[in-house]
Motif scaffolding. Structure first.
Motif, PDB file in Angstrom:
ATOM      1  N   UNK A 126       0.808  -1.219   0.000  1.00  0.00           N
ATOM      2  CA  UNK A 126       0.000   0.000   0.000  1.00  0.00           C
ATOM      3  C   UNK A 126       0.841   1.269   0.000  1.00  0.00           C
ATOM      4  N   UNK A 127       2.046   1.220   0.563  1.00  0.00           N
ATOM      5  CA  UNK A 127       2.902   2.409   0.559  1.00  0.00           C
ATOM      6  C   UNK A 127       4.365   1.984   0.558  1.00  0.00           C
ATOM      7  N   UNK A 128       5.216   2.913   0.168  1.00  0.00           N
ATOM      8  CA  UNK A 128       6.634   2.614  -0.006  1.00  0.00           C
ATOM      9  C   UNK A 128       7.334   2.335   1.316  1.00  0.00           C
ATOM     10  N   UNK A 129       6.951   3.036   2.382  1.00  0.00           N
ATOM     11  CA  UNK A 129       7.623   2.844   3.674  1.00  0.00           C
ATOM     12  C   UNK A 129       7.369   1.442   4.217  1.00  0.00           C
ATOM     13  N   UNK A 130       6.137   0.967   4.088  1.00  0.00           N
ATOM     14  CA  UNK A 130       5.827  -0.396   4.550  1.00  0.00           C
ATOM     15  C   UNK A 130       6.581  -1.423   3.718  1.00  0.00           C
ATOM     16  N   UNK A 131       6.633  -1.211   2.418  1.00  0.00           N
ATOM     17  CA  UNK A 131       7.367  -2.117   1.543  1.00  0.00           C
ATOM     18  C   UNK A 131       8.847  -2.160   1.927  1.00  0.00           C
ATOM     19  N   UNK A 132       9.441  -0.984   2.125  1.00  0.00           N
ATOM     20  CA  UNK A 132      10.871  -0.912   2.450  1.00  0.00           C
ATOM     21  C   UNK A 132      11.176  -1.591   3.779  1.00  0.00           C
ATOM     22  N   UNK A 133      10.296  -1.369   4.772  1.00  0.00           N
ATOM     23  CA  UNK A 133      10.483  -1.986   6.089  1.00  0.00           C
ATOM     24  C   UNK A 133      10.420  -3.504   5.982  1.00  0.00           C
ATOM     25  N   UNK A 134       9.392  -4.020   5.284  1.00  0.00           N
ATOM     26  CA  UNK A 134       9.216  -5.465   5.157  1.00  0.00           C
ATOM     27  C   UNK A 134      10.365  -6.085   4.359  1.00  0.00           C
ATOM     28  N   UNK A 135      10.824  -5.389   3.325  1.00  0.00           N
ATOM     29  CA  UNK A 135      11.915  -5.892   2.495  1.00  0.00           C
ATOM     30  C   UNK A 135      13.207  -6.014   3.309  1.00  0.00           C
ATOM     31  N   UNK A 136      13.525  -4.972   4.070  1.00  0.00           N
ATOM     32  CA  UNK A 136      14.754  -4.996   4.875  1.00  0.00           C
ATOM     33  C   UNK A 136      14.675  -6.067   5.956  1.00  0.00           C
ATOM     34  N   UNK A 137      13.491  -6.246   6.536  1.00  0.00           N
ATOM     35  CA  UNK A 137      13.312  -7.274   7.559  1.00  0.00           C
ATOM     36  C   UNK A 137      13.513  -8.663   6.970  1.00  0.00           C
ATOM     37  N   UNK A 138      13.068  -8.861   5.729  1.00  0.00           N
ATOM     38  CA  UNK A 138      13.162 -10.167   5.069  1.00  0.00           C
ATOM     39  C   UNK A 138      14.573 -10.458   4.567  1.00  0.00           C
TER      40      UNK A 138
END
Length: 262
Positions: free
Chosen positions: A242-254
């Motif tokens: 839904x938004x870039x910040x959530x995507x970036x957070x989830x990507x870095x966590x993964x």
């Protein structure tokens, strides 16, 4: 802008559609600009004067493009909802239809009667106080009659009131994981209750739907960035985030690294 079941779109800049689940049949015309409809079977482009009918219970993403000369994207749609169609079937004694198995998007561009009909709806958006429930109902009946006259085979398209039947869960989810819709919608489209969907999902993927969707979308993002040189800002919405910040957070966590630094 929506009044009853009539919708009018007018946008001056490229705009991504928000709703990705087509709940009701929709008949529409592109008055100017282009509409790009992204489905799991490919992209369909509706140009100026295109007329299309899309069947309910579909997943689709859309992008509206204004004209290059500065004219906005404009379109008119009328939703043919199930209650209105059931009422029509009762009034005109339409027999129960078999499950529809044809195309889910019908091109009706060459039909001049439908073109005139859809353009006749435009004044109601300039004068919404003139649009009553009775007029909306009459306009819906008129649309159905014109569709059946244009293509009698649309009886099954319009009057198949069956819910989606139970289908292969694994194949459906692998094909449609990028669509950002609720689990309730995924459950409905696979012919299951939410509880049955969650149970069958865990049996199939050995994971919960939410966790699997996030992992699957992130894996696809990693592939597109690392192998296809895609920019995170260009893909996160297409992958269901839904938004870039959530995507970036989830990507870095993964993956332990920001998608911007991959």
């Amino acid at each position: 802008m929506q009044h009853y079941n009539l919708l009018y779109s007018c946008v001056y800049e490229k705009e991504r559609g928000i709703e990705q689940f087509v709940e009701e049949h929709a008949l529409g015309i592109i008055l100017s600009g282009e509409l790009h409809l992204f489905t799991n079977k490919g992209t369909i482009i509706f140009k100026k004067n295109s007329i299309g009918l899309i069947r309910r219970n579909q997943l689709a993403k859309s992008m509206k493009f204004p004209e290059s000369n500065g004219k906005p994207f404009k379109a008119i749609n009328i939703l043919l909802d199930q209650n209105a169609l059931k009422k029509y079937a009762s009034i005109y004694t339409i027999k129960k239809q078999d499950r529809y198995k044809g195309d889910y998007i019908i091109d009706l561009t060459k039909n001049s009667f439908l073109k005139d009909y859809l353009e006749s709806l435009l004044p109601y958006f300039d004068n919404p106080e003139l649009l009553t429930g009775e007029i909306s109902e009459n306009k819906t009946i008129e649309a159905v009659k014109l569709l059946l006259k244009a293509k009698p085979e649309l009886f099954s398209f319009l009057f198949d009131f069956n819910d989606p039947h139970k289908i292969d869960l694994e194949a459906f989810m692998v094909q449609n994981f990028t669509f950002n819709v609720t689990l309730n919608k995924f459950a409905k489209l696979t012919g299951r209750s939410l509880a049955t969907f969650k149970r069958d999902f865990r049996k199939t993927f050995n994971d919960s739907p939410s966790q699997w969707l996030t992992k699957k979308r992130l894996e696809e993002a990693h592939y597109l960035i690392a192998k296809k040189n895609k920019r995170p800002t260009d893909i996160y919405l297409d992958l269901g985030f839904e938004n870039l910040s959530h995507f970036s957070y989830a990507f870095k966590k993964q993956f332990g690294v920001s998608p911007m630094n991959l």
